[in-house]
Scaffold this motif. Sequence first.
Motif, PDB file in Angstrom:
ATOM      1  N   PRO A  79       0.831  -1.226   0.000  1.00 19.55           N
ATOM      2  CA  PRO A  79       0.000   0.000   0.000  1.00 19.55           C
ATOM      3  C   PRO A  79       0.851   1.255   0.000  1.00 19.55           C
ATOM      4  O   PRO A  79       1.880   1.329   0.681  1.00 19.55           O
ATOM      5  CB  PRO A  79      -0.813  -0.131   1.293  1.00 19.55           C
ATOM      6  N   LEU A  80       0.439   2.217  -0.789  1.00 16.67           N
ATOM      7  CA  LEU A  80       1.036   3.554  -0.750  1.00 16.67           C
ATOM      8  C   LEU A  80       0.250   4.344   0.287  1.00 16.67           C
ATOM      9  O   LEU A  80      -0.957   4.564   0.132  1.00 16.67           O
ATOM     10  CB  LEU A  80       0.951   4.223  -2.123  1.00 16.67           C
ATOM     11  N   LEU A  81       0.903   4.747   1.356  1.00 17.93           N
ATOM     12  CA  LEU A  81       0.203   5.352   2.484  1.00 17.93           C
ATOM     13  C   LEU A  81      -0.272   6.766   2.160  1.00 17.93           C
ATOM     14  O   LEU A  81       0.384   7.507   1.424  1.00 17.93           O
ATOM     15  CB  LEU A  81       1.124   5.406   3.705  1.00 17.93           C
ATOM     16  N   MET A  82      -1.435   7.109   2.716  1.00 15.90           N
ATOM     17  CA  MET A  82      -1.920   8.480   2.588  1.00 15.90           C
ATOM     18  C   MET A  82      -0.979   9.409   3.348  1.00 15.90           C
ATOM     19  O   MET A  82      -0.551   9.108   4.459  1.00 15.90           O
ATOM     20  CB  MET A  82      -3.337   8.602   3.142  1.00 15.90           C
ATOM     21  N   TYR A  83      -0.639  10.516   2.716  1.00 18.71           N
ATOM     22  CA  TYR A  83       0.313  11.464   3.295  1.00 18.71           C
ATOM     23  C   TYR A  83      -0.441  12.689   3.799  1.00 18.71           C
ATOM     24  O   TYR A  83      -1.167  13.334   3.040  1.00 18.71           O
ATOM     25  CB  TYR A  83       1.339  11.844   2.236  1.00 18.71           C
ATOM     26  N   ARG A  84      -0.289  12.984   5.070  1.00 16.77           N
ATOM     27  CA  ARG A  84      -0.907  14.178   5.645  1.00 16.77           C
ATOM     28  C   ARG A  84       0.187  15.168   6.019  1.00 16.77           C
ATOM     29  O   ARG A  84       1.092  14.851   6.782  1.00 16.77           O
ATOM     30  CB  ARG A  84      -1.738  13.817   6.872  1.00 16.77           C
ATOM     31  N   ASP A  85       0.083  16.369   5.485  1.00 16.56           N
ATOM     32  CA  ASP A  85       1.058  17.415   5.773  1.00 16.56           C
ATOM     33  C   ASP A  85       1.081  17.772   7.252  1.00 16.56           C
ATOM     34  O   ASP A  85       0.045  17.750   7.926  1.00 16.56           O
ATOM     35  CB  ASP A  85       0.693  18.688   5.011  1.00 16.56           C
ATOM     36  N   ALA A 154      11.677  19.581   5.844  1.00 16.57           N
ATOM     37  CA  ALA A 154      10.557  19.499   6.788  1.00 16.57           C
ATOM     38  C   ALA A 154       9.848  18.155   6.691  1.00 16.57           C
ATOM     39  O   ALA A 154       9.436  17.585   7.709  1.00 16.57           O
ATOM     40  CB  ALA A 154       9.575  20.642   6.522  1.00 16.57           C
ATOM     41  N   THR A 155       9.719  17.634   5.488  1.00 21.33           N
ATOM     42  CA  THR A 155       9.003  16.366   5.302  1.00 21.33           C
ATOM     43  C   THR A 155       9.839  15.189   5.789  1.00 21.33           C
ATOM     44  O   THR A 155       9.296  14.207   6.325  1.00 21.33           O
ATOM     45  CB  THR A 155       8.635  16.188   3.822  1.00 21.33           C
ATOM     46  N   ARG A 156      11.157  15.254   5.635  1.00 14.23           N
ATOM     47  CA  ARG A 156      12.033  14.150   6.034  1.00 14.23           C
ATOM     48  C   ARG A 156      11.904  13.793   7.512  1.00 14.23           C
ATOM     49  O   ARG A 156      12.165  12.666   7.905  1.00 14.23           O
ATOM     50  CB  ARG A 156      13.496  14.499   5.743  1.00 14.23           C
ATOM     51  N   ARG A 157      11.483  14.738   8.319  1.00 13.01           N
ATOM     52  CA  ARG A 157      11.378  14.487   9.753  1.00 13.01           C
ATOM     53  C   ARG A 157      10.116  13.723  10.129  1.00 13.01           C
ATOM     54  O   ARG A 157       9.950  13.331  11.283  1.00 13.01           O
ATOM     55  CB  ARG A 157      11.409  15.832  10.514  1.00 13.01           C
ATOM     56  N   MET A 158       9.227  13.503   9.154  1.00 18.23           N
ATOM     57  CA  MET A 158       7.942  12.885   9.466  1.00 18.23           C
ATOM     58  C   MET A 158       8.079  11.359   9.518  1.00 18.23           C
ATOM     59  O   MET A 158       8.859  10.761   8.768  1.00 18.23           O
ATOM     60  CB  MET A 158       6.908  13.310   8.428  1.00 18.23           C
ATOM     61  N   PRO A 159       7.310  10.683  10.396  1.00 20.16           N
ATOM     62  CA  PRO A 159       7.415   9.227  10.546  1.00 20.16           C
ATOM     63  C   PRO A 159       7.156   8.450   9.254  1.00 20.16           C
ATOM     64  O   PRO A 159       7.717   7.374   9.065  1.00 20.16           O
ATOM     65  CB  PRO A 159       6.346   8.912  11.605  1.00 20.16           C
ATOM     66  N   VAL A 190       9.900   9.027  -2.157  1.00 20.31           N
ATOM     67  CA  VAL A 190      11.012   9.556  -2.958  1.00 20.31           C
ATOM     68  C   VAL A 190      12.125  10.046  -2.039  1.00 20.31           C
ATOM     69  O   VAL A 190      13.315   9.764  -2.271  1.00 20.31           O
ATOM     70  CB  VAL A 190      10.529  10.678  -3.895  1.00 20.31           C
ATOM     71  N   LEU A 191      11.782  10.766  -0.978  1.00 19.41           N
ATOM     72  CA  LEU A 191      12.798  11.235  -0.038  1.00 19.41           C
ATOM     73  C   LEU A 191      13.496  10.062   0.646  1.00 19.41           C
ATOM     74  O   LEU A 191      14.716  10.083   0.845  1.00 19.41           O
ATOM     75  CB  LEU A 191      12.160  12.147   1.012  1.00 19.41           C
ATOM     76  N   ALA A 192      12.720   9.020   0.992  1.00 18.94           N
ATOM     77  CA  ALA A 192      13.319   7.835   1.625  1.00 18.94           C
ATOM     78  C   ALA A 192      14.313   7.172   0.680  1.00 18.94           C
ATOM     79  O   ALA A 192      15.413   6.770   1.089  1.00 18.94           O
ATOM     80  CB  ALA A 192      12.228   6.853   2.027  1.00 18.94           C
ATOM     81  N   ALA A 193      13.943   7.045  -0.595  1.00 17.51           N
ATOM     82  CA  ALA A 193      14.840   6.422  -1.573  1.00 17.51           C
ATOM     83  C   ALA A 193      16.117   7.238  -1.726  1.00 17.51           C
ATOM     84  O   ALA A 193      17.227   6.689  -1.754  1.00 17.51           O
ATOM     85  CB  ALA A 193      14.128   6.282  -2.916  1.00 17.51           C
ATOM     86  N   ARG A 194      15.994   8.547  -1.808  1.00 18.56           N
ATOM     87  CA  ARG A 194      17.182   9.395  -1.963  1.00 18.56           C
ATOM     88  C   ARG A 194      18.088   9.291  -0.744  1.00 18.56           C
ATOM     89  O   ARG A 194      19.315   9.288  -0.865  1.00 18.56           O
ATOM     90  CB  ARG A 194      16.758  10.840  -2.219  1.00 18.56           C
TER      91      ARG A 194
END
Length: 489
Positions: A79-85, A154-159, A190-194
């Motif tokens: 599953p591709l998880l829903m992303y909440r800002d 900012a996004t990289r810090r999210m779980p 994408v950030l996780a892969a990078r």
Amino acid sequence: MNDMSTTIQTNQTQQDPAASDELNVAMLLPDGRGVRNFILGPFVDEMRGQGRIHALHVIPEDHLDQYRSMTDESVQWHPLLMYRDSATSFLLRNCLSYSQMYWVDSFAMRYRRNQPIMASSFRRRTATRLAKAVGKMTASPRRIKMLDNLHSRATRRMPIVEHYRNLFREIRPNVLFCSHQRPTEILPPVLAARDLGIPTATFIFSWDNLTSKGRIAAPFDHFLVWSEHMKGEILRYYPDVAADRIHVVGTPQFDPYADETLVKSREDFFTQLGADPARPLLCYSCGSYDNTPQDPQHAAILMEQIRSGQIKGNPQVVLRPCPTDDGGRYVWVKEKYDEIIMNVPEWTQEDNWAACVPTQADVEMMVNLMRHCDLNINFASTMTLDFAIHDKPVVNVAFDACDPPTFGMTLWEYQNQFEHYQPVVEMNVARFAKSADEMAEHVNTYLEHPELEREGRRRFVEMQVGQPIGSSSAKIVQVLSHLVQQKSQ
């Protein structure tokens, strides 16, 4: 285009032997159109023998089994998880979006940024207004790059990013490939892969996305585009992207058109539709409510012109709503003109593209509509290109059926200002009906002389689609393999 086919074959035979190394692709499928292009087309078959696919998808759980049954163990589903800002990432994402819209300054982006702010809460409306102001002040490549870096940080810090890091450590992809560059859900993987040193690439989904749809949602390493024309748009609107990171691959959404096993005889297809194979068949292709709210009225005008004899030859009309439209707004048209053939797309019926997923039967329906319809009518739709590929004439509706005009200007003025659609006018690809009488006139002319505008259609297809129809999936696999080789060297 035949020369392009020869080039592909030559490149394949001269590949570095390392290209045979197994691919392990993490493929992001953030909406149903990605499922259509990369699961229901030949892409999975092209990947067999080359490696494995880990499909990160948004397919509803109660529909997933039918897609599993079409693939073998070479495709694994996640599953591709829903992303909440977060509050910070929401603000930065919108700053970035407005900054891109002010920098590119296309007609569509000017139109979008001038729309009323419709956020659901006071806090979000305030944040969006602030983002718009910041975006206007940061509309330059250097400042956009700065915002992009801040947004990623900012996004990289999210779980959720750590979730994908852990997943990728487990499945060990050697390339991440995204089927659509716009949905926000693609940013965390994408950030996780990078972060893990995995090369990332995205396919630019549609011909209008770079000039009409805002900024690419994640900082990819590589970009797969339809044509040299689209490559030029990337270089223009994303000046930090080097030319060697852009790869012309055509588009897999047209690959099924080259599959003769999907084509039915005219008699069998017309029997399936409940139509008469001895009479012409017109296809009215509808858009979404937001983009084409007057479609029901235009369809009714067309049907009345056929009934009255203003359109000659007693043609039949198959009306195909947008996949995110259940066809409810056309009920009154069907009740008044019961001879119209309704062809509601066989997608899971949802009102948004993320949850709306096609079936194999609908892919086959599209192949045969293109093959057997005599003419298409639409409002500045991608269907103009689909039918041009099949050398079928197209009439674009360019008159209003209501007063005042829906978009504050005539439909002709509105559609003619979209940068991606201007070549249709300039290259003489279709005829534009600026009145109801012109629509009947153009339909009559094309039914009698379908060869008109043939050269414009041919040149338009060559400009928009940079690989032979049917070869795109193979070309994409070739590019992904090349990216893996580059990384291992």
